[in-house]
Structure formats: structure tokens, C-alpha cells
Design a protein around this motif. Structure first.
Motif, PDB file in Angstrom:
ATOM      1  N   GLN A  55      14.300  12.126 -39.043  1.00  0.00           N
ATOM      2  CA  GLN A  55      14.072  10.279 -39.830  1.00  0.00           C
ATOM      3  C   GLN A  55      15.187   9.437 -39.989  1.00  0.00           C
ATOM      4  O   GLN A  55      15.449   8.654 -40.215  1.00  0.00           O
ATOM      5  CB  GLN A  55      13.136  10.506 -40.781  1.00  0.00           C
ATOM      6  CG  GLN A  55      11.845  10.801 -40.269  1.00  0.00           C
ATOM      7  CD  GLN A  55      10.708  10.553 -41.597  1.00  0.00           C
ATOM      8  OE1 GLN A  55      11.205  10.831 -43.407  1.00  0.00           O
ATOM      9  NE2 GLN A  55       9.486  10.419 -41.158  1.00  0.00           N
ATOM     10  N   LEU A  56      16.274  10.194 -40.148  1.00  0.00           N
ATOM     11  CA  LEU A  56      17.931   9.835 -40.288  1.00  0.00           C
ATOM     12  C   LEU A  56      18.178   8.710 -39.594  1.00  0.00           C
ATOM     13  O   LEU A  56      18.635   9.319 -38.129  1.00  0.00           O
ATOM     14  CB  LEU A  56      18.956  10.790 -40.887  1.00  0.00           C
ATOM     15  CG  LEU A  56      20.006   9.999 -41.952  1.00  0.00           C
ATOM     16  CD1 LEU A  56      19.473   9.684 -42.865  1.00  0.00           C
ATOM     17  CD2 LEU A  56      20.719  11.382 -41.702  1.00  0.00           C
ATOM     18  N   PRO A  57      18.552   7.185 -39.743  1.00  0.00           N
ATOM     19  CA  PRO A  57      19.295   6.701 -38.820  1.00  0.00           C
ATOM     20  C   PRO A  57      20.804   6.808 -38.626  1.00  0.00           C
ATOM     21  O   PRO A  57      20.985   7.771 -38.944  1.00  0.00           O
ATOM     22  CB  PRO A  57      18.960   4.702 -38.864  1.00  0.00           C
ATOM     23  CG  PRO A  57      18.837   5.683 -40.577  1.00  0.00           C
ATOM     24  CD  PRO A  57      18.289   6.864 -40.822  1.00  0.00           C
ATOM     25  N   TRP A  58      21.823   6.486 -37.559  1.00  0.00           N
ATOM     26  CA  TRP A  58      23.304   7.024 -37.378  1.00  0.00           C
ATOM     27  C   TRP A  58      23.624   6.063 -38.829  1.00  0.00           C
ATOM     28  O   TRP A  58      24.991   6.557 -39.435  1.00  0.00           O
ATOM     29  CB  TRP A  58      23.361   6.304 -35.928  1.00  0.00           C
ATOM     30  CG  TRP A  58      23.815   4.854 -35.725  1.00  0.00           C
ATOM     31  CD1 TRP A  58      22.384   3.922 -34.923  1.00  0.00           C
ATOM     32  CD2 TRP A  58      24.836   3.861 -36.196  1.00  0.00           C
ATOM     33  NE1 TRP A  58      22.463   2.359 -35.815  1.00  0.00           N
ATOM     34  CE2 TRP A  58      23.697   2.714 -35.718  1.00  0.00           C
ATOM     35  CE3 TRP A  58      25.783   4.029 -37.110  1.00  0.00           C
ATOM     36  CZ2 TRP A  58      24.910   1.490 -35.946  1.00  0.00           C
ATOM     37  CZ3 TRP A  58      26.423   2.938 -37.151  1.00  0.00           C
ATOM     38  CH2 TRP A  58      25.971   2.098 -36.884  1.00  0.00           C
ATOM     39  N   TRP A  59      23.494   5.218 -39.330  1.00  0.00           N
ATOM     40  CA  TRP A  59      23.946   4.631 -39.897  1.00  0.00           C
ATOM     41  C   TRP A  59      23.919   5.433 -41.363  1.00  0.00           C
ATOM     42  O   TRP A  59      24.621   5.695 -42.623  1.00  0.00           O
ATOM     43  CB  TRP A  59      23.610   3.400 -40.004  1.00  0.00           C
ATOM     44  CG  TRP A  59      22.480   3.065 -40.189  1.00  0.00           C
ATOM     45  CD1 TRP A  59      21.799   2.235 -39.433  1.00  0.00           C
ATOM     46  CD2 TRP A  59      22.356   2.757 -41.703  1.00  0.00           C
ATOM     47  NE1 TRP A  59      19.880   2.279 -39.822  1.00  0.00           N
ATOM     48  CE2 TRP A  59      20.035   2.824 -41.698  1.00  0.00           C
ATOM     49  CE3 TRP A  59      22.349   3.043 -42.803  1.00  0.00           C
ATOM     50  CZ2 TRP A  59      19.076   2.298 -42.687  1.00  0.00           C
ATOM     51  CZ3 TRP A  59      21.461   2.857 -43.839  1.00  0.00           C
ATOM     52  CH2 TRP A  59      19.363   2.712 -43.874  1.00  0.00           C
ATOM     53  N   GLY A  60      23.365   6.170 -41.740  1.00  0.00           N
ATOM     54  CA  GLY A  60      22.591   6.932 -42.469  1.00  0.00           C
ATOM     55  C   GLY A  60      23.833   7.968 -42.387  1.00  0.00           C
ATOM     56  O   GLY A  60      24.295   8.594 -43.585  1.00  0.00           O
ATOM     57  N   LEU A  61      23.713   8.469 -41.453  1.00  0.00           N
ATOM     58  CA  LEU A  61      24.648   9.976 -41.130  1.00  0.00           C
ATOM     59  C   LEU A  61      25.660   8.662 -41.789  1.00  0.00           C
ATOM     60  O   LEU A  61      26.854   9.584 -42.307  1.00  0.00           O
ATOM     61  CB  LEU A  61      24.566  10.547 -40.251  1.00  0.00           C
ATOM     62  CG  LEU A  61      25.265  11.313 -39.726  1.00  0.00           C
ATOM     63  CD1 LEU A  61      25.422  12.563 -40.639  1.00  0.00           C
ATOM     64  CD2 LEU A  61      26.055  11.720 -38.139  1.00  0.00           C
ATOM     65  N   ILE A  62      26.655   7.752 -41.287  1.00  0.00           N
ATOM     66  CA  ILE A  62      28.099   7.925 -41.634  1.00  0.00           C
ATOM     67  C   ILE A  62      27.988   7.267 -43.217  1.00  0.00           C
ATOM     68  O   ILE A  62      29.274   7.527 -42.961  1.00  0.00           O
ATOM     69  CB  ILE A  62      28.168   6.204 -40.655  1.00  0.00           C
ATOM     70  CG1 ILE A  62      28.200   6.758 -38.801  1.00  0.00           C
ATOM     71  CG2 ILE A  62      29.554   5.998 -40.878  1.00  0.00           C
ATOM     72  CD1 ILE A  62      29.059   7.828 -38.656  1.00  0.00           C
ATOM     73  N   PHE A  63      27.003   7.169 -43.188  1.00  0.00           N
ATOM     74  CA  PHE A  63      27.319   6.551 -44.747  1.00  0.00           C
ATOM     75  C   PHE A  63      27.195   7.798 -46.031  1.00  0.00           C
ATOM     76  O   PHE A  63      27.950   7.398 -46.828  1.00  0.00           O
ATOM     77  CB  PHE A  63      26.008   5.539 -45.349  1.00  0.00           C
ATOM     78  CG  PHE A  63      25.687   5.339 -46.773  1.00  0.00           C
ATOM     79  CD1 PHE A  63      26.855   5.149 -47.204  1.00  0.00           C
ATOM     80  CD2 PHE A  63      25.032   5.311 -47.685  1.00  0.00           C
ATOM     81  CE1 PHE A  63      26.893   4.223 -48.965  1.00  0.00           C
ATOM     82  CE2 PHE A  63      24.810   4.469 -48.804  1.00  0.00           C
ATOM     83  CZ  PHE A  63      25.461   4.239 -49.234  1.00  0.00           C
TER      84      PHE A  63
END
Length: 726
Positions: free
Chosen positions: A432-440
Motif C-alpha cells: 500500500q505504501l506509495p513511492w513518495w511515502g517511502l522517500i518521506f
């Protein structure tokens, strides 16, 4: 400035008195016994800690047990292995031997580092295993083995990149002294002292291990009620109030006792290892919350309708006092169904659970404020001094070894980030985690790793990011439970792993272990441990029916997963429902946000009192983060866990330490390791010999603590199965 100099000299003196300031760079560390015992320890601890993590009384076996247990094994191998030298193809004229000489401390350190990775750096298992558990066992959804393995490995390894970037700031300077590493050095030196064979630690360890192994047959199989025996429940079998007061598992634990080491050492680790001042602070916080705040809130003011729900439970409830049907508000996309949520109604917490969240908020802020007012000046001055100070004796001695190249860390960081991004892009339907969530999450981790490393290196206090990360993600991306816990894990655990890596690296720095050896052992240990974690977890999740579902399991089943139940609740509260509907304008528990302010102010008040009355030395021992966070593990920890832990810890670390100091110094840690090891081995034997075939006993002594009414509500008109209606 004079005050700072005095403190600085005192702390440097501790390092000077404890850490050896000589070295022999020619001593071998890449030995057969190091690799054999190191990998064996890593595999065993990974297996045992994962296995026991699903049980009602989870046991965490730490590296201390391995430090003690592997010493006699290593010395035995040094005696019996052949010293014959041989050559290997591809290594030219270089000679090898299975036994290069006596067992040395450097080998022992590397074995312990392997073991530390196997114990999840003291946390039991890799944090991300809980994500797999809640997906498969609680939400009853699917995640592939590959996605699970990648999630666990990347969250464990990502922090090593941050550690590599920061090691020159928090490892080499003498001002960054890492108190827990100094304690480990002291233990290593004590274990390697020459001793009388008749009264040796090894002999004591084997005797205590045999006793622990044999005894656990009774609470572990023959007589489980010995684990949690409640006298009040037996005497008052028809009284809800008496059982709430007497139950050690679901109530206040008055007149409740245990004869099971797994109950004593669960959640809070072995009480024999915790110093008494920490036990005393936890005791004050525990008594204040459990025996003053909770009774007043429950019986006095019925806070948040507390009587409608059980006194103590980690379950979530609806307005009628029944367990909340979370599945009904989750749609096919694994997101919240707002229409169904509107029909189902708001989620309610027990009084224990709601107070636990409030106190967690307070403890987080208290940690930051306490470090700022009590240690801020020292931290700032040491950090400044670390840039200008000359290398100390330990840093100079470490120049004899090849440094770990920076590109090793950068490549590891880039690779782990790339794999994590691939996981979030190509397997988003599972995590469920979007790529921008990982970067954040990675940015949060990177930003906080340096300041929190400095705090840990100088105060031995490590503020956690778990509450902050789940709060932030819950606000900006609500309705998605797995995205929330993945964000928390990448943001919090990668920082935690970086600090664990740095702490172990400082231990190797003090013990003059070649840095490249440390790096390789840590990396291999982490990979092996993560793989064993998910393999054991996958086996248990797919072979035990209704695992973690305490309402569907047989009455005395140990597979209740209490820690994962709380992790699941957090995913529902912060991820699925979101903080706005729980603690914000749409929620019932908004008043708990005031705990943030209370936690921030409390250490300042203590500091003002200490400043005003400097002769009252005890005031500086008042640690508000520990007091406020004393009950942070409740639930899943119970009053019986706390009561027995405090009692045993006080006996050994106050009375035995004060009146039998020689015995304590020689055998205390050995006894702790033996009790852990004996229990762990018997627990595994019982499962694979009897539990796997569902061979069990059914009699009065196998029916738990006999407090069935302790979970009943006491509000008028609330109807719950198995409970009398008021």
C-alpha cells in the motif's frame, strides 16, 4: 564551564577505567569457531525469538545469553579442534587452521554481534514481521513470501547507509562514549578473567540451565496454571469485581503469582539485567498509573464510558461493549469503507488502552524535554568538542586496521532504497505504501538519525519515532492500514537499525575489532536473521489454525500473539480510521492530546526542583520519561508481568547486589542467561514433541488463571456473551 568539565572528566574516567587501551593487531578474528558459533547463535536466536514472539508470554533471548553460553563452548573448541595448518585453492600460500590458538575476546565480540542481529538488536524479531502477521492472521488478506522477505530485509538494512555516513561523527570522537557499549566491555572483561574451575561461571551456567529446562515442563505443559495463579479468582468465582482485582492477566493482579520465568521476563526483558534505579522509576510510574489513575478513572469517573468495556484488553470495541468487527469496515481495496464505518459506529478503547496512548504521547515529549534540560548543554559541548578534539587512544589504535570504505555504505544505501522503491511500485497492492511515502519516511529517518544517535551516545536514552511516524502518515494518507505501518517501519526502524549498528560499531571500536570484520558480521547477521524470522513466521502462520485469534483458539492455547494484537490495533487506529477520527475533531479521544503538553512540562518541573535544591541528590534520579513510559508495554504486558518483574528485579539488583555483591558480580548475568536458555530449549522441545501433534492435558491445572469474569463489563444493561448483566 567548570561544571561541564567535572561531568566530562567523570564520564571519560568511566571509559578509561573500563576499556583496555592496548591492542595486538596480529590476533586472528576470522576463525572457524567464530563463524561456526556466530552463525549458529544468530540462527538459534532468530528462530527462538520468532517462535516465542507468537506466544502469550513472549520470550526475548538477547546477546547477553550468548555471551555467557558461547564462552565455555569456544574454550572447548580451542582445546579439541586440530591445530593442523592447511592451504585452500585460490588463496596462494596463505595457511589456515581450524584452531589458531586460545579463544580471544575479539572472537567473542564478533560472535556476540552475530547474536545481537539474531535477537533483532534486543527487540526479539525484525519489526516488519508484525506487518506480515497482521496482514495474514488479523486482516486475513494475502502477501507473498517474496514481498514479505523484501520488506523485512530492506527495513533492516536501510539504516546501515545512514550509519555509514554518520560514523565519523559518533564513533571516533571520545565524547561520543555510548554507555551501553562500555557496560558490554565490562562484561566481556569479567567473563574472560581466569577463574577457579570448581566454582566457575560455566559450571554454574550448566546447572542453572538444567534446572530451568526441567522446571519449565510444569508451567509449560503439565501444570499451566502455575504461570498465572490468582488466589482471589479461586476464592470469589462469581464476583466480577473480585476477579478484576485479582486477575494478573486481565486485571490488577492483587494476590496473583507466577512460578514461570517466561512470565517474569516477558515484555520487559530479564529483571536481573535492569539496574535498580530503572526498576525503581518504573515502579513509581507503574503504581501511579495502575493502582491510582486507572481505578479512579474506571470506578470513580467512568472515563470514556470505561465500565461498558473490559477493564484490561487490547481488543477494540463498539458502543455496545462488543468486540469491534473491523473486517466489516474494510473494502476490497484494503481501505476504509466510510459508509460501513458510519453504520458500525466509532471505535472504543478500554481504559487501560486509552491511558496507554496518552502516556505514550507524554513519554515521547518527556524524553525530548528531559534530554534537553538535563543533558542538552553537555551534548552540545561534546558535539562541538568532537570536531576539534584530538583522537583518543582507542581511535589511534584503530588506525592499525583498514577502514570500511565509504562506498560500501553508499552502495548498500542505494541498493536498499532501489529495492524498497521497487517493492512500493511493483508490489503496491500488497504493501500500500506509495513511492513518495517511502522517500518521506527515508528523509525523516535520515534527519533524525544524527541527533538521536548523539543523544544515545551521551545519555543512553533513545527517543522513538513510532508514534510520530504513524501520526503523520495517518493525517496525510488515512484509510490505508498497511501503508501506515510500512511508513512507520521504514521511518522508525531504519533509524533504530542505524543506531544499533553504530552502538555495535562502538563496541568493536573499544575492543579493537577490525572495522571491516564488524561490518561484514553485522551485514551477514542481519540478512541471516531476517531470513530466519520470515521463514519461521511463515511456517507458524500457515500451520497453526486460528493463530493470533484468541477468541477462536482453544482456551489454553499459547498462540495468542499479544504483541501483534497491539500492532494490529495501531494499524486500525492510525492507518484505517486515522488520527482525525480518533484523536482529532471527529474523534472521541481528543483530550488525550493534552498528554503531549504534560509530558513536555514534567521534566522541566523536576529540573527546576533539582536546581532549587541541589543537595537533594535523589531528585536527579527522577526520570520522568521512564516514569511516564513505565506502562508503555501495557497492553500487551499485564500486571502479573510487571509485579513479578519488579519483585525479582528488586531482590537481585537491590538486596543481592547490596548484601552479596561478590555473588552478584560473578553469577547474576550468568543466571539470567541460563534461565532464558533453559526455558527457550524446553519450549521448543515441547512444541515439536507434543504441541505439533496437538497432544495436551485437560484438568483444573491446565485451565489458566480461572478468572473468566475479569473481562466482563460492569455498566448497567451491557450484554456480553458469558457475562452476567447488571
Amino acid at each position: 564551564m567548570a561544571e561541564f568539565t567535572e561531568i566530562y572528566q567523570e564520564e571519560v574516567e568511566e571509559v578509561r577505567l573500563t576499556v583496555p587501551n592496548d591492542d595486538d593487531p596480529t590476533l586472528p578474528v576470522w576463525t572457524f569457531r567464530m563463524w561456526f558459533l556466530g552463525i549458529l547463535s544468530c540462527v538459534l536466536l532468530s528462530f527462538i525469538n520468532t517462535f516465542f514472539g507468537y506466544r502469550t508470554e513472549p520470550l526475548v533471548v538477547t546477546m547477553v545469553s550468548v555471551q555467557v553460553a558461547t564462552l565455555p563452548l569456544s574454550r572447548f573448541m580451542a582445546k579439541v579442534l586440530p591445530a593442523t595448518k592447511f592451504w585452500l585453492p585460490g588463496f596462494g600460500s596463505r595457511e589456515f587452521s581450524l584452531n589458531p590458538g586460545p579463544f580471544i575476546m575479539k572472537e567473542h565480540v564478533l560472535i556476540s554481534i552475530f547474536a545481537n542481529a539474531g535477537s533483532g538488536f534486543g527487540n526479539g524479531t525484525a519489526y516488519a514481521v508484525s506487518i506480515v502477521n497482521i496482514i495474514k492472521a488479523f486482516y486475513n488478506r494475502n502477501i507473498s513470501f517474496l514481498a514479505s522477505w523484501l520488506l523485512i530485509i530492506t527495513t533492516q538494512v536501510l539504516g546501515y547507509g545512514w550509519a555509514g555516513i554518520l560514523r565519523k561523527y559518533v564513533i571516533e570522537p571520545a565524547e561520543m562514549w555510548w554507555p551501553s557499549s562500555v557496560a558490554q566491555v565490562s562484561l566481556f572483561r569479567a567473563l574472560h578473567e581466569k577463574e577457579d574451575t570448581k566454582n566457575s561461571r560455566a559450571r554454574f551456567f550448566l546447572i542453572a540451565l538444567a534446572c530451568s529446562f526441567s522446571w519449565y515442563l510444569f508451567p509449560g505443559y503439565l501444570f499451566p496454571t502455575l504461570s498465572n495463579l490468582s488466589l482471589l479468582c479461586i476464592l470469589f468465582s462469581n464476583s466480577i469485581t473480585a476477579q478484576q482485582i485479582g486477575s494478573g492477566m486481565k486485571g490488577f493482579g492483587i494476590a496473583s503469582l507466577t512460578l514461570d520465568w517466561s512470565v517474569v521476563a516477558s515484555y520487559l526483558s530479564s529483571p536481573l539485567i535492569s539496574p535498580f534505579f530503572a526498576i525503581a522509576n518504573i515502579f513509581v510510574g507503574y503504581i501511579s498509573v495502575v493502582y491510582i489513575l486507572i481505578p479512579v478513572a474506571y470506578w470513580g469517573f467512568n472515563v470514556y464510558g470505561a465500565k461498558t468495556f473490559p477493564l484490561f484488553s487490547s481488543h477494540l470495541f463498539d458502543d455496545r461493549g462488543r468486540v469491534y468487527n473491523v473486517s466489516a469496515i474494510v473494502n476490497d481495496k484494503f481501505e476504509i469503507d466510510l459508509e460501513a464505518y458510519g453504520k458500525q459506529g466509532r471505535i472504543n478503547l478500554t481504559i487501560f488502552m486509552s491511558m496507554a496512548y496518552g502516556l505514550n504521547f507524554a513519554a515521547l515529549m518527556a524524553t525530548l524535554t528531559h534530554v534537553a534540560v538535563f543533558n542538552g548543554r553537555d551534548i552540545y559541548k561534546r558535539y562541538r568538542a568532537s570536531h576539534n578534539a584530538k583522537p583518543d587512544i582507542h581511535t589511534r589504535l584503530m588506525k592499525n586496521y583498514k577502514e570500511v570504505p565509504g562506498w560500501w555504505f553508499y552502495c548498500l544505501l542505494a541498493l536498499s532504497l532501489a529495492v524498497s522503491l521497487a517493492l512500493c511500485i511493483f508490489m503496491k497492492d500488497q504493501v500500500q505504501l506509495p513511492w513518495w511515502g517511502l522517500i518521506f519516511a527515508a528523509l525523516l529517518s535520515m534527519i533524525f538519525t544524527l541527533p538521536i544517535s548523539i543523544i544515545t551516545a551521551t545519555t543512553n536514552v533513545t527517543p522513538g519515532l513510532n508514534v510520530i511516524t504513524e501520526y503523520i502518515m495517518g493525517l496525510i494518507y488515512p484509510g490505508r492500514p498497511i501503508a501506515n505501518v510500512c511508513f512507520k517501519t521504514y521511518g522508525y526502524i531504519s533509524m533504530s537499525q542505524a543506531i544499533s549498528f553504530l552502538n555495535d560499531f562502538k563496541l568493536g571500536h573499544y575492543m579493537k575489532v577490525p572495522p571491516r570484520s564488524m561490518f561484514i558480521v553485522q551485514f551477514i547477521g542481519t540478512m541471516v536473521a531476517g531470513t530466519i524470522n520470515i521463514a519461521v513466521a511463515w511456517y507458524l502462520l500457515t500451520s497453526i489454525n486460528n493463530i493470533c485469534q484468541d477468541q477462536l483458539l482453544p482456551p489454553n492455547s499459547p498462540w495468542t500473539c499479544p504483541g501483534d494484537r497491539v500492532f494490529y490495533d495501531a494499524s486500525v487506529i492510525w492507518g484505517l480510521i486515522g488520527p482525525k477520527r480518533m484523536f482529532g475533531s471527529l474523534g472521541k479521544y481528543g483530550a488525550l492530546n493534552w498528554f503531549f503538553l504534560g509530558g513536555a512540562v514534567a521534566p522541566v518541573l523536576v529540573w527546576i526542583l533539582w536546581t532549587a535544591f541541589p543537595k537533594q541528590k535523589w531528585l536527579k534520579s527522577v526520570n520522568m520519561p521512564v516514569i511516564l513510559g513505565a506502562t508503555a508495554m501495557m497492553p500487551p504486558a499485564t500486571t502479573l508481568n510487571f509485579n513479578s518483574w519488579i519483585l525479582v528485579g528488586t531482590v537481585f539488583n537491590f538486596f543481592v547486589f547490596r548484601y552479596r555483591k561478590q555473588w552478584w558480580q560473578r553469577y547474576n548475568y550468568v543466571l539470567s542467561a541460563a534461565l532464558d536458555a533453559g526455558l527457550a530449549f524446553m519450549g521448543v522441545v515441547l512444541y515439536f514433541s507434543l504441541g505439533i501433534e496437538n497432544v495436551s492435558l485437560s484438568w483444573w491445572g491446565s485451565d489458566g488463571e480461572h478468572c473468566p469474569l475479569a473481562i466482563c463489563p460492569t455498566a448497567k444493561g451491557v450484554v456480553v456473551d458469558g457475562c452476567p448483566v447488571h
